[in-house]
Design a protein around this motif. Structure first.
Motif, PDB file in Angstrom:
ATOM      1  N   ALA A 246      58.262  46.755  75.662  1.00 58.54           N
ATOM      2  CA  ALA A 246      57.581  46.887  74.366  1.00 58.54           C
ATOM      3  C   ALA A 246      58.562  47.351  73.284  1.00 58.54           C
ATOM      4  O   ALA A 246      58.568  46.817  72.163  1.00 58.54           O
ATOM      5  CB  ALA A 246      56.406  47.855  74.487  1.00 58.54           C
ATOM      6  N   MET A 247      59.411  48.313  73.608  1.00 53.05           N
ATOM      7  CA  MET A 247      60.357  48.828  72.606  1.00 53.05           C
ATOM      8  C   MET A 247      61.372  47.755  72.215  1.00 53.05           C
ATOM      9  O   MET A 247      61.736  47.620  71.036  1.00 53.05           O
ATOM     10  CB  MET A 247      61.095  50.067  73.138  1.00 53.05           C
ATOM     11  N   HIS A 248      61.822  46.993  73.215  1.00 55.55           N
ATOM     12  CA  HIS A 248      62.781  45.924  72.931  1.00 55.55           C
ATOM     13  C   HIS A 248      62.128  44.875  72.029  1.00 55.55           C
ATOM     14  O   HIS A 248      62.748  44.392  71.069  1.00 55.55           O
ATOM     15  CB  HIS A 248      63.258  45.310  74.245  1.00 55.55           C
ATOM     16  N   ALA A 249      60.867  44.554  72.315  1.00 53.37           N
ATOM     17  CA  ALA A 249      60.156  43.559  71.503  1.00 53.37           C
ATOM     18  C   ALA A 249      59.974  44.079  70.073  1.00 53.37           C
ATOM     19  O   ALA A 249      60.146  43.338  69.098  1.00 53.37           O
ATOM     20  CB  ALA A 249      58.808  43.228  72.139  1.00 53.37           C
ATOM     21  N   MET A 250      59.653  45.347  69.929  1.00 62.07           N
ATOM     22  CA  MET A 250      59.453  45.921  68.583  1.00 62.07           C
ATOM     23  C   MET A 250      60.765  45.923  67.801  1.00 62.07           C
ATOM     24  O   MET A 250      60.791  45.626  66.599  1.00 62.07           O
ATOM     25  CB  MET A 250      58.909  47.355  68.690  1.00 62.07           C
ATOM     26  N   ASP A 251      61.836  46.248  68.511  1.00 54.42           N
ATOM     27  CA  ASP A 251      63.149  46.282  67.870  1.00 54.42           C
ATOM     28  C   ASP A 251      63.499  44.889  67.317  1.00 54.42           C
ATOM     29  O   ASP A 251      63.876  44.737  66.141  1.00 54.42           O
ATOM     30  CB  ASP A 251      64.173  46.737  68.928  1.00 54.42           C
ATOM     31  N   GLY A 252      63.328  43.877  68.166  1.00 54.10           N
ATOM     32  CA  GLY A 252      63.607  42.503  67.741  1.00 54.10           C
ATOM     33  C   GLY A 252      62.708  42.083  66.585  1.00 54.10           C
ATOM     34  O   GLY A 252      63.151  41.436  65.629  1.00 54.10           O
ATOM     35  N   ALA A 253      61.451  42.457  66.674  1.00 58.34           N
ATOM     36  CA  ALA A 253      60.483  42.042  65.653  1.00 58.34           C
ATOM     37  C   ALA A 253      60.820  42.665  64.296  1.00 58.34           C
ATOM     38  O   ALA A 253      60.696  42.017  63.251  1.00 58.34           O
ATOM     39  CB  ALA A 253      59.079  42.444  66.090  1.00 58.34           C
ATOM     40  N   LEU A 254      61.270  43.900  64.317  1.00 57.43           N
ATOM     41  CA  LEU A 254      61.638  44.548  63.048  1.00 57.43           C
ATOM     42  C   LEU A 254      62.869  43.877  62.447  1.00 57.43           C
ATOM     43  O   LEU A 254      62.992  43.769  61.212  1.00 57.43           O
ATOM     44  CB  LEU A 254      61.857  46.052  63.259  1.00 57.43           C
ATOM     45  N   GLY A 255      63.751  43.392  63.321  1.00 49.69           N
ATOM     46  CA  GLY A 255      64.904  42.619  62.847  1.00 49.69           C
ATOM     47  C   GLY A 255      64.430  41.367  62.125  1.00 49.69           C
ATOM     48  O   GLY A 255      64.933  41.021  61.050  1.00 49.69           O
TER      49      GLY A 255
END
Ligand SMILES: C[C@](O)(C(=O)O)[C@H](CC(=O)O)C(=O)O
Ligand SMILES: [Mg+2]
Length: 299
Positions: A246-255
């Motif tokens: 989930a954190m990795h997905a959020m990080d990418g999404a914010l990018g």
């Protein structure tokens, strides 16, 4: 609706029955209370509440900074969301023998099915890091004895975790596990095992269920369910995986948001509003009060 339909006592009995029947109990770590519903829907047998996840969620390193109240509170929120038994990481028990007794009772009140208590010194650290220290045998046994004495529901599963493998090796692990079982532990969590053969050696030495921790970027290989089953493991946790994903997905999404000024490209990867409402059992609230779910979801 609203959610768990099973009582804590029933969930504890279920966990005991599964283990007694020799069934493998798989417990993915919940990233939040709602993810416990996803875990249940996917057919797993239990939900795990990780100390690493709980502390990371609060922006703290996993070194025993979370309090009993925080951990019991979050565990209760997670256990409430599922009919599955919930196993909680109670770290070192938040103190010594008397604190451990209080911890056990607060966890029981939170509706959980079991907890693990480890033999690290305070401040503790992730079991897959170097430089760990463990308490001496007497202190480790006292924690378990006091947990066993304090529980009011005999079905509350008390799992003794030992971190001694990294300090004194496999023979010491077997010796300590044996003593922890004599002290009343219902199951053993041998932390940071180096190989499947090590699990098999622990399995051969004790006759209570054993738990395997499959955590990424740690000191154990990412053994599969089939491999662990073959060496006689009875419970498997994947403690932090859902949070990492989930954190990795959020990080990418914010990018993407910062580059593209919107999330539109990621919409196909999102949980749909319909899926969310289904998971929440929104419609059931309508049966209770017909004014609640009288809209349609676009898309
Ligand atoms: C199982 C564990 O105790 C946890 O808190 O989830 C951790 C997991 C991790 O940090 O990867 C552990 O000490 O192994
Ligand atoms: Mg932990």
């Amino acid at each position: 609706m609203l959610y768990s339909t099973a009582t804590p006592e029933a969930k504890r009995a279920t966990l005991r029955e599964r283990l007694a029947a020799g069934e493998l109990v798989r417990l993915p770590g919940a990233a939040n209370p709602l993810s416990a519903r996803l875990i249940e829907r996917h057919g797993f047998e239990g939900v795990y509440v990780s100390g690493a996840v709980l502390s990371a969620d609060l922006g703290l390193p996993d070194i025993g900074l979370t309090t009993l109240t925080e951990v019991a509170g979050r565990s209760g929120q997670i256990a409430r969301m599922t009919d599955l038994p919930t196993l909680v990481d109670a770290d070192t028990g938040f103190g010594e023998a008397m604190n451990v007794a209080r911890t056990v009772q607060e966890m029981e009140n939170a509706g959980i099915a079991g907890l693990h208590l480890e033999d690290q010194v305070n401040p503790k650290r992730c079991g897959h890091l170097d430089g760990k220290q463990v308490v001496d045998e007497e202190a480790a046994l006292r924690r378990i004895r006091s947990a066993v004495q304090a529980r009011r529901d005999p079905n509350l599963l008390i799992v003794a975790r030992t971190d001694i493998r990294a300090v004194d090796g496999l023979d010491a692990t077997i010796e300590r596990a044996t003593r922890l079982v004599e002290a009343g532990a219902d199951a053993i969590f041998p932390e940071a095992m180096r190989s499947l053969e090590e699990f098999a050696a622990v399995r051969a030495a004790i006759d209570v269920p054993i738990l395997a921790n499959v955590t990424e970027f740690g000191q154990s290989e990412l053994f599969t369910e089939a491999q662990l089953r073959d060496v006689g493991v009875n419970m498997i946790i994947w403690p932090v995986s859902l949070l990492r994903i989930a954190m990795h997905a959020m990080d990418g999404a914010l990018g993407v948001l910062s580059q593209e000024g919107g999330f539109e490209r990621l919409v196909p990867q999102m949980q749909h509003r319909r899926e969310l409402y289904d998971l929440l059992d929104y419609e059931a609230y309508n049966a209770f009060d017909s004014g609640v779910f009288n809209f349609s979801v676009p898309g």
